[in-house]
Write an enzyme that holds these catalytic residues in place. Structure first.
Site, PDB file in Angstrom:
ATOM      1  CE  LYS A   9      -3.934  -2.234   2.350  1.00  0.00           C
ATOM      2  NZ  LYS A   9      -4.897  -2.134   3.488  1.00  0.00           N
ATOM      3  CE1 TYR A  49      -9.490  -2.923   0.288  1.00  0.00           C
ATOM      4  CE2 TYR A  49      -8.473  -0.919  -0.538  1.00  0.00           C
ATOM      5  CZ  TYR A  49      -8.381  -2.123   0.134  1.00  0.00           C
ATOM      6  OH  TYR A  49      -7.175  -2.532   0.665  1.00  0.00           O
ATOM      7  CG  ASN A 112      -3.565  -2.549   6.922  1.00  0.00           C
ATOM      8  OD1 ASN A 112      -3.409  -2.149   5.764  1.00  0.00           O
ATOM      9  ND2 ASN A 112      -4.641  -3.209   7.297  1.00  0.00           N
ATOM     10  CG  HIS A 115      -5.244  -6.014  -0.534  1.00  0.00           C
ATOM     11  ND1 HIS A 115      -6.479  -5.953   0.070  1.00  0.00           N
ATOM     12  CD2 HIS A 115      -5.369  -6.889  -1.567  1.00  0.00           C
ATOM     13  CE1 HIS A 115      -7.320  -6.755  -0.599  1.00  0.00           C
ATOM     14  NE2 HIS A 115      -6.672  -7.319  -1.588  1.00  0.00           N
ATOM     15  CD  GLU A 126      -8.941  -8.564  -3.787  1.00  0.00           C
ATOM     16  OE1 GLU A 126      -7.839  -9.103  -3.533  1.00  0.00           O
ATOM     17  OE2 GLU A 126      -9.733  -8.195  -2.901  1.00  0.00           O
TER      18      GLU A 126
HETATM   19  P1  IDP Z   1      -7.927  -6.899   5.231  1.00  0.00           P
HETATM   20  O1  IDP Z   1      -7.066  -5.892   4.469  1.00  0.00           O
HETATM   21  O2  IDP Z   1      -7.179  -7.501   6.394  1.00  0.00           O
HETATM   22  O3  IDP Z   1      -8.548  -7.929   4.334  1.00  0.00           O
HETATM   23  P2  IDP Z   1     -10.553  -5.636   5.373  1.00  0.00           P
HETATM   24  O4  IDP Z   1     -11.539  -5.866   6.465  1.00  0.00           O
HETATM   25  O5  IDP Z   1     -10.832  -6.258   4.039  1.00  0.00           O
HETATM   26  O6  IDP Z   1      -9.107  -6.063   5.920  1.00  0.00           O
HETATM   27  O7  IDP Z   1     -10.419  -4.058   5.212  1.00  0.00           O
HETATM   28  C1  IDP Z   1      -9.759  -3.513   4.085  1.00  0.00           C
HETATM   29  C2  IDP Z   1      -8.833  -2.418   4.558  1.00  0.00           C
HETATM   30  O8  IDP Z   1      -9.626  -1.361   5.105  1.00  0.00           O
HETATM   31  C3  IDP Z   1      -7.882  -2.790   5.694  1.00  0.00           C
HETATM   32  O9  IDP Z   1      -6.715  -3.435   5.256  1.00  0.00           O
HETATM   33  C4  IDP Z   1      -7.576  -1.433   6.294  1.00  0.00           C
HETATM   34  O10 IDP Z   1      -6.640  -0.708   5.478  1.00  0.00           O
HETATM   35  C5  IDP Z   1      -8.928  -0.757   6.187  1.00  0.00           C
HETATM   36  N1  IDP Z   1      -9.752  -0.946   7.409  1.00  0.00           N
HETATM   37  C6  IDP Z   1     -10.354  -2.077   7.826  1.00  0.00           C
HETATM   38  N2  IDP Z   1     -11.013  -1.901   8.981  1.00  0.00           N
HETATM   39  C7  IDP Z   1     -10.835  -0.585   9.290  1.00  0.00           C
HETATM   40  C8  IDP Z   1     -11.278   0.233  10.381  1.00  0.00           C
HETATM   41  O11 IDP Z   1     -11.974  -0.206  11.296  1.00  0.00           O
HETATM   42  N3  IDP Z   1     -10.874   1.550  10.362  1.00  0.00           N
HETATM   43  C9  IDP Z   1     -10.096   2.066   9.362  1.00  0.00           C
HETATM   44  N4  IDP Z   1      -9.667   1.325   8.319  1.00  0.00           N
HETATM   45  C10 IDP Z   1     -10.025   0.024   8.288  1.00  0.00           C
HETATM   46 MG    MG Z   2      -9.984  -7.696   2.857  1.00  0.00          MG
END
Ligand code: IDP
Ligand code: MG
Length: 138
Positions: A9, A49, A112, A115, A126
């Site tokens: 990212k 997304y 984080n 992805h 994707e």
């Molecule tokens: P993942 O990346 O571990 O699959 P997902 O639930 O698919 O997690 O969420 C996609 C992305 O959205 C996450 O990687 C993170 O960057 C962001 N995200 C997920 N949950 C939150 C939240 O509660 N607050 C802010 N950003 C979030």
């Molecule tokens: Mg995800």
């Protein structure tokens, strides 16, 4: 054999973590079958997304994902989807297992670093979102 989509990212790219992520992939038998750098528009990030469009963090997430370049990769290997998710660690870095990419480098639940696809159907969507068949090396 399975394929999955990986993204370094914008936070990972700007902090100089591309090599760190690639090293972990190579050390863990996740073969890089395709790789390129892109800078998504807001609209492209929203399409990627789309599954999260009702979530409260959708606006912030798509702004972040279009804020700078990403490295997108297709990874191949046995059980690649789950094995790469294990390497990444939990979405919330505070809950991620020690030694995972997110535990080691994430600074925020949103920023984080990486992805990874979460299932074969999402991986197919994707991968097709970023790569055509001629860009994926068998
Ligand atoms: P993942 O990346 O571990 O699959 P997902 O639930 O698919 O997690 O969420 C996609 C992305 O959205 C996450 O990687 C993170 O960057 C962001 N995200 C997920 N949950 C939150 C939240 O509660 N607050 C802010 N950003 C979030
Ligand atoms: Mg995800």
């Amino acid at each position: 054999m399975q394929t999955t989509l990986s993204i370094v990212k914008p936070d990972g790219v700007s902090r100089g973590l591309i090599g760190e992520v690639v090293k972990r992939l190579e050390d863990n038998d996740l073969r890089i079958a395709a790789m390129k750098m892109i800078h998504m528009t807001r609209t492209q990030a929203e399409g990627f997304y789309a599954v999260h469009r009702e979530r409260p963090f959708f606006g912030s997430l798509t702004e972040f994902m279009s804020s700078g370049p990403c490295v997108v990769m297709v990874l191949e290997g046995e059980d690649a989807i789950a094995r790469y998710r294990t390497l990444m660690g939990a979405t919330n870095y505070k809950e991620a297992d020690p030694g995972t990419i997110r535990a080691d480098f994430a600074t925020d639940i949103e920023k984080n670093v990486v992805h990874g696809s979460d299932a074969p159907e999402t991986a197919a969507f994707e991968i097709g979102y970023f790569f055509n068949r001629f860009e994926i090396v068998g």
